[in-house]
Design a protein around this motif. Structure first.
Motif, PDB file in Angstrom:
ATOM      1  N   HIS A  24     -12.238  10.381   8.287  1.00  0.00           N
ATOM      2  CA  HIS A  24     -13.372   9.753   7.608  1.00  0.00           C
ATOM      3  C   HIS A  24     -13.520   8.292   8.015  1.00  0.00           C
ATOM      4  CE1 HIS A  24     -14.032  13.144   4.865  1.00  0.00           C
ATOM      5  NE2 HIS A  24     -12.725  13.302   4.975  1.00  0.00           N
ATOM      6  N   ARG A  25     -12.917   7.933   9.159  1.00  0.00           N
ATOM      7  CA  ARG A  25     -12.957   6.569   9.705  1.00  0.00           C
ATOM      8  C   ARG A  25     -12.368   5.543   8.732  1.00  0.00           C
ATOM      9  NH1 ARG A  25     -18.148   8.563  11.187  1.00  0.00           N
ATOM     10  NH2 ARG A  25     -19.013   7.375   9.471  1.00  0.00           N
ATOM     11  N   GLY A  26     -11.255   5.934   8.102  1.00  0.00           N
ATOM     12  CA  GLY A  26     -10.598   5.039   7.160  1.00  0.00           C
ATOM     13  C   GLY A  26      -9.122   4.888   7.454  1.00  0.00           C
ATOM     14  N   ASN A  27      -8.464   4.111   6.612  1.00  0.00           N
ATOM     15  CA  ASN A  27      -7.033   3.887   6.752  1.00  0.00           C
ATOM     16  C   ASN A  27      -6.505   3.373   5.426  1.00  0.00           C
ATOM     17  OD1 ASN A  27      -4.502   3.756   7.907  1.00  0.00           O
ATOM     18  ND2 ASN A  27      -4.984   2.100   9.311  1.00  0.00           N
ATOM     19  N   VAL A  28      -5.185   3.254   5.333  1.00  0.00           N
ATOM     20  CA  VAL A  28      -4.532   2.724   4.142  1.00  0.00           C
ATOM     21  C   VAL A  28      -3.381   1.835   4.572  1.00  0.00           C
ATOM     22  CG1 VAL A  28      -3.004   4.736   3.915  1.00  0.00           C
ATOM     23  CG2 VAL A  28      -3.448   3.293   1.925  1.00  0.00           C
ATOM     24  N   GLU A  29      -3.194   0.753   3.834  1.00  0.00           N
ATOM     25  CA  GLU A  29      -2.071  -0.142   4.056  1.00  0.00           C
ATOM     26  C   GLU A  29      -1.395  -0.411   2.724  1.00  0.00           C
ATOM     27  OE1 GLU A  29      -0.835  -1.174   6.983  1.00  0.00           O
ATOM     28  OE2 GLU A  29      -2.430  -0.061   7.992  1.00  0.00           O
ATOM     29  N   ILE A  30      -0.095  -0.574   2.764  1.00  0.00           N
ATOM     30  CA  ILE A  30       0.671  -0.904   1.571  1.00  0.00           C
ATOM     31  C   ILE A  30       0.564  -2.402   1.322  1.00  0.00           C
ATOM     32  CG2 ILE A  30       2.987  -1.011   0.567  1.00  0.00           C
ATOM     33  CD1 ILE A  30       3.631   1.529   2.252  1.00  0.00           C
ATOM     34  N   VAL A  31       0.275  -2.762   0.073  1.00  0.00           N
ATOM     35  CA  VAL A  31       0.196  -4.166  -0.318  1.00  0.00           C
ATOM     36  C   VAL A  31       1.488  -4.596  -0.997  1.00  0.00           C
ATOM     37  CG1 VAL A  31      -1.025  -5.847  -1.768  1.00  0.00           C
ATOM     38  CG2 VAL A  31      -2.314  -4.069  -0.545  1.00  0.00           C
ATOM     39  N   ASN A  32       1.948  -3.797  -1.978  1.00  0.00           N
ATOM     40  CA  ASN A  32       3.117  -4.190  -2.749  1.00  0.00           C
ATOM     41  C   ASN A  32       3.621  -3.009  -3.578  1.00  0.00           C
ATOM     42  OD1 ASN A  32       5.055  -5.997  -3.852  1.00  0.00           O
ATOM     43  ND2 ASN A  32       3.760  -6.373  -5.622  1.00  0.00           N
ATOM     44  N   LEU A  33       4.902  -3.009  -3.844  1.00  0.00           N
ATOM     45  CA  LEU A  33       5.496  -2.105  -4.829  1.00  0.00           C
ATOM     46  C   LEU A  33       6.029  -3.000  -5.928  1.00  0.00           C
ATOM     47  CD1 LEU A  33       6.440   0.676  -5.834  1.00  0.00           C
ATOM     48  CD2 LEU A  33       8.529   0.337  -4.487  1.00  0.00           C
ATOM     49  N   ASP A  34       5.435  -2.923  -7.129  1.00  0.00           N
ATOM     50  CA  ASP A  34       5.855  -3.844  -8.188  1.00  0.00           C
ATOM     51  C   ASP A  34       7.019  -3.286  -8.996  1.00  0.00           C
ATOM     52  OD1 ASP A  34       4.825  -2.172 -10.230  1.00  0.00           O
ATOM     53  OD2 ASP A  34       2.948  -3.289 -10.374  1.00  0.00           O
ATOM     54  N   THR A  36       7.199  -2.207 -11.931  1.00  0.00           N
ATOM     55  CA  THR A  36       6.906  -1.081 -12.821  1.00  0.00           C
ATOM     56  C   THR A  36       6.856   0.247 -12.073  1.00  0.00           C
ATOM     57  OG1 THR A  36       4.492  -1.199 -12.616  1.00  0.00           O
ATOM     58  CG2 THR A  36       5.531  -2.600 -14.311  1.00  0.00           C
ATOM     59  N   GLY A  37       7.001   0.194 -10.751  1.00  0.00           N
ATOM     60  CA  GLY A  37       6.923   1.416  -9.952  1.00  0.00           C
ATOM     61  C   GLY A  37       5.519   1.732  -9.486  1.00  0.00           C
ATOM     62  N   THR A  38       4.631   0.751  -9.573  1.00  0.00           N
ATOM     63  CA  THR A  38       3.270   0.940  -9.084  1.00  0.00           C
ATOM     64  C   THR A  38       3.193   0.480  -7.640  1.00  0.00           C
ATOM     65  OG1 THR A  38       2.335   0.589 -11.288  1.00  0.00           O
ATOM     66  CG2 THR A  38       0.841   0.328  -9.422  1.00  0.00           C
ATOM     67  N   LEU A  39       2.716   1.365  -6.775  1.00  0.00           N
ATOM     68  CA  LEU A  39       2.501   1.024  -5.378  1.00  0.00           C
ATOM     69  C   LEU A  39       1.047   0.599  -5.229  1.00  0.00           C
ATOM     70  CD1 LEU A  39       3.686   0.974  -2.482  1.00  0.00           C
ATOM     71  CD2 LEU A  39       2.646   3.235  -2.179  1.00  0.00           C
ATOM     72  N   TRP A  40       0.854  -0.632  -4.811  1.00  0.00           N
ATOM     73  CA  TRP A  40      -0.488  -1.165  -4.598  1.00  0.00           C
ATOM     74  C   TRP A  40      -0.857  -0.983  -3.136  1.00  0.00           C
ATOM     75  CZ3 TRP A  40      -3.520  -2.595  -8.566  1.00  0.00           C
ATOM     76  CH2 TRP A  40      -2.896  -2.765  -9.791  1.00  0.00           C
ATOM     77  N   ILE A  41      -2.035  -0.422  -2.914  1.00  0.00           N
ATOM     78  CA  ILE A  41      -2.503  -0.139  -1.559  1.00  0.00           C
ATOM     79  C   ILE A  41      -3.861  -0.786  -1.319  1.00  0.00           C
ATOM     80  CG2 ILE A  41      -1.254   2.039  -1.351  1.00  0.00           C
ATOM     81  CD1 ILE A  41      -4.052   3.403  -1.951  1.00  0.00           C
ATOM     82  N   SER A  42      -4.202  -0.896  -0.067  1.00  0.00           N
ATOM     83  CA  SER A  42      -5.520  -1.357   0.344  1.00  0.00           C
ATOM     84  C   SER A  42      -6.138  -0.268   1.206  1.00  0.00           C
ATOM     85  CB  SER A  42      -5.384  -2.650   1.138  1.00  0.00           C
ATOM     86  OG  SER A  42      -6.618  -3.011   1.710  1.00  0.00           O
TER      87      SER A  42
END
Length: 101
Positions: A24-34, A36-42
């Motif tokens: 779908h002409r997209g991608n994902v990058e990891i921003v942070n794992l805090d 609380t166990g939340t993985l923040w992505i872009s």
């Protein structure tokens, strides 16, 4: 964030997630794992801002990451809006509403 853990997560994303996003002409990058166990992505490319972005994060990315890494409790999209920016926007909207009333 632990570099080894980051590399392992990136490998899971590369094998199990990115092929679908690239279709779908997209991608994902990891921003942070805090703490609380939340993985923040872009989400990037066509996936950034897509109306299905939350569904993609929950049904594809979170499913794969949480299955491989039990320390990750959930995946959230980092949209770049901080609590401070949100508070400022709310203050402006409240002020604007009062002056129009």
């Amino acid at each position: 964030m632990d570099e080894k853990l980051l590399d392992e997560m990136d490998e899971v994303l590369e094998k199990r997630v990115r092929p679908s996003l690239r279709a779908h002409r997209g991608n994902v990058e990891i921003v942070n794992l805090d703490d609380t166990g939340t993985l923040w992505i872009s989400l990037q490319g066509e996936c950034a801002g897509c109306i299905c972005a939350d569904e993609t994060a929950a049904n594809l990315i979170q499913k794969e990451i949480c299955a491989a890494f039990p320390q990750v409790k959930k995946v959230e999209i980092d949209n770049g809006i901080t609590e401070e920016i949100l508070a400022q926007a709310m203050a402006l909207m409240t002020h604007r509403h009062r002056t129009q009333a």
